[in-house]
Design an enzyme around this catalytic site. Structure first.
Site, PDB file in Angstrom:
ATOM      1  N   ARG A 255     -37.114   5.085  10.634  1.00  0.00           N
ATOM      2  CA  ARG A 255     -35.909   5.653  10.043  1.00  0.00           C
ATOM      3  C   ARG A 255     -36.101   7.153   9.912  1.00  0.00           C
ATOM      4  NH1 ARG A 255     -33.919   1.541  11.264  1.00  0.00           N
ATOM      5  NH2 ARG A 255     -32.649   0.078  10.034  1.00  0.00           N
ATOM      6  N   ASP A 279     -35.422   8.219  17.947  1.00  0.00           N
ATOM      7  CA  ASP A 279     -34.306   7.270  17.990  1.00  0.00           C
ATOM      8  C   ASP A 279     -33.506   7.323  16.697  1.00  0.00           C
ATOM      9  OD1 ASP A 279     -32.785   5.100  19.151  1.00  0.00           O
ATOM     10  OD2 ASP A 279     -33.755   3.784  17.694  1.00  0.00           O
ATOM     11  N   GLU A 284     -27.140  10.712  10.669  1.00  0.00           N
ATOM     12  CA  GLU A 284     -26.684  10.176  11.943  1.00  0.00           C
ATOM     13  C   GLU A 284     -25.168  10.025  11.943  1.00  0.00           C
ATOM     14  OE1 GLU A 284     -28.875   6.549  12.616  1.00  0.00           O
ATOM     15  OE2 GLU A 284     -30.810   7.589  12.612  1.00  0.00           O
ATOM     16  N   HIS A 303     -29.883   6.221  18.012  1.00  0.00           N
ATOM     17  CA  HIS A 303     -30.216   4.996  17.280  1.00  0.00           C
ATOM     18  C   HIS A 303     -29.856   3.760  18.108  1.00  0.00           C
ATOM     19  CE1 HIS A 303     -30.963   3.482  12.917  1.00  0.00           C
ATOM     20  NE2 HIS A 303     -31.384   2.593  13.806  1.00  0.00           N
ATOM     21  N   ALA A 305     -32.249   2.534  20.680  1.00  0.00           N
ATOM     22  CA  ALA A 305     -33.419   2.030  21.392  1.00  0.00           C
ATOM     23  C   ALA A 305     -33.614   0.530  21.213  1.00  0.00           C
ATOM     24  CB  ALA A 305     -34.670   2.776  20.931  1.00  0.00           C
TER      25      ALA A 305
END
Length: 342
Positions: A255, A279, A284, A303, A305
């Site tokens: 995260r 990722d 975000e 985000h 992957a």
């Protein structure tokens, strides 16, 4: 005979819904017209949705009837606790649900939560392997040279013999270790459950969580695979990033909150770190002026992957197994631990 009322709260392909319906003793409520439509394959949040008053009433009637939810109702998260009086179990479609439960107040509800632990481990390990190879073979150089129609030979780096440090040795960390082992890498990992120096089939060395800097000092690539908890928030700050080997690469599939982003940007700018594959980010999507967007040694994934075309099939397998266990009164798989937040 009393049926278990199951509400599927995010889009699921009809074939997978039919598999759930085939379980004896289950009544499935599923109306895709009332759900956000997926933006891409295996999407569980979907496009923004505004239901009519009539449709919203019908949807809330489903919520009021349900005993079991497949996924959270992402259209009513802020008030969900007030809409599900009979729900006793929610199967999540993500492994990292701790912060969502805190934000929504669901963590205090008398509900059992089960996570998607393990479902995304292999895709995330694939991403980590891709990132390692990308930096070892200088993928950025290849893209630049191809765009310039320039043919200039160069020298890359070996992956075999390099050291990967894996922070967090759960299902994701272990899959990363297996892939890295297959590429001939040395694997060093931190673990909450294994003692330092313990023998492990997937790692060459286990290091105590409290001795993180020892791992950071020997790793050519550091892969973050820990859950977001109070203990892991900003786990990598300025001091920890400075402890990494000069030229090392950071790969974050955990995260964004696990890393002090400002300190990471500074370490990338001054050349201490060789690069980063991210990722996840602290916000975000990141702001348009976030320096990470344009840094020449940073690879950003939105985000995504963990998201692959087989995800819903595997989630259905897990849910069906847990549904049978639930009806038999047996222990469920992947029960969320409220103390550990994963």
């Amino acid at each position: 005979m009393k049926h278990v009322e199951v509400l599927i709260a995010s889009y699921l392909e009809p074939a997978y819904v039919d598999r759930i319906r085939q379980i004896d003793g289950v009544r499935v409520m599923y109306d895709p017209a009332l759900l956000p439509q997926p933006r891409y394959g295996s999407d569980h949040v979907g496009h923004p949705l505004r239901r009519s008053l009539e449709d919203e009433q019908r949807w809330r009637e489903y919520l009021a009837e349900a005993e079991v939810l497949f996924d959270f109702d992402h259209t009513n998260l802020a008030v969900l606790t007030t809409l599900i009086p009979h729900v006793r179990w929610i199967q999540a479609t993500s492994a990292g649900i701790g912060q969502l439960l805190i934000r929504t107040g669901l963590i205090a509800a008398p509900i059992t939560f089960t996570t998607a632990k393990g479902i995304h481990a292999k895709p995330l390990a694939d991403f980590a392997a891709m990132a390692i190879l990308w930096f070892a073979k200088d993928g950025f150089r290849m893209i630049r040279e191809q765009a310039a129609r320039r043919w200039t030979r160069y020298c890359g780096r070996n992956v075999s013999g390099a050291t990967v440090g894996i922070v967090g040795f759960g299902s994701i960390g272990r899959e990363v270790a297996k892939v890295c082992r297959a590429m001939g890498m040395r694997v060093v990992a931190t673990s909450r459950t294994l003692r330092a120096g313990a023998s492990d089939s997937d790692a060459d060395q286990i290091i105590s969580v409290s001795n993180l800097t020892a791992l950071l000092g020997v790793a050519d690539y550091v892969v973050l695979a820990v859950p977001h908890t109070p203990q892991t928030e900003r786990l990598l700050g300025g001091a920890e990033l400075a402890a990494m080997r000069p030229g090392a690469v950071l790969i974050n599939v955990a995260r964004g909150a696990v890393v002090d982003e400002a300190a990471l940007i500074a370490a990338l700018r001054d050349g201490h770190l060789g690069g980063a594959a991210l990722d996840v980010l602290s916000m975000e999507p990141p702001a348009a002026d976030n320096p990470l967007w344009s840094m020449p040694n940073v690879l950003i994934s939105p985000h995504s992957a963990s998201t692959v075309e087989s995800e819903n099939n595997r989630l259905t397998d897990l849910f069906c197994e847990n549904l049978v266990r639930y009806m038999r009164g047996e222990a469920l798989l992947n029960v969320f631990d409220r103390k550990r937040l994963y």
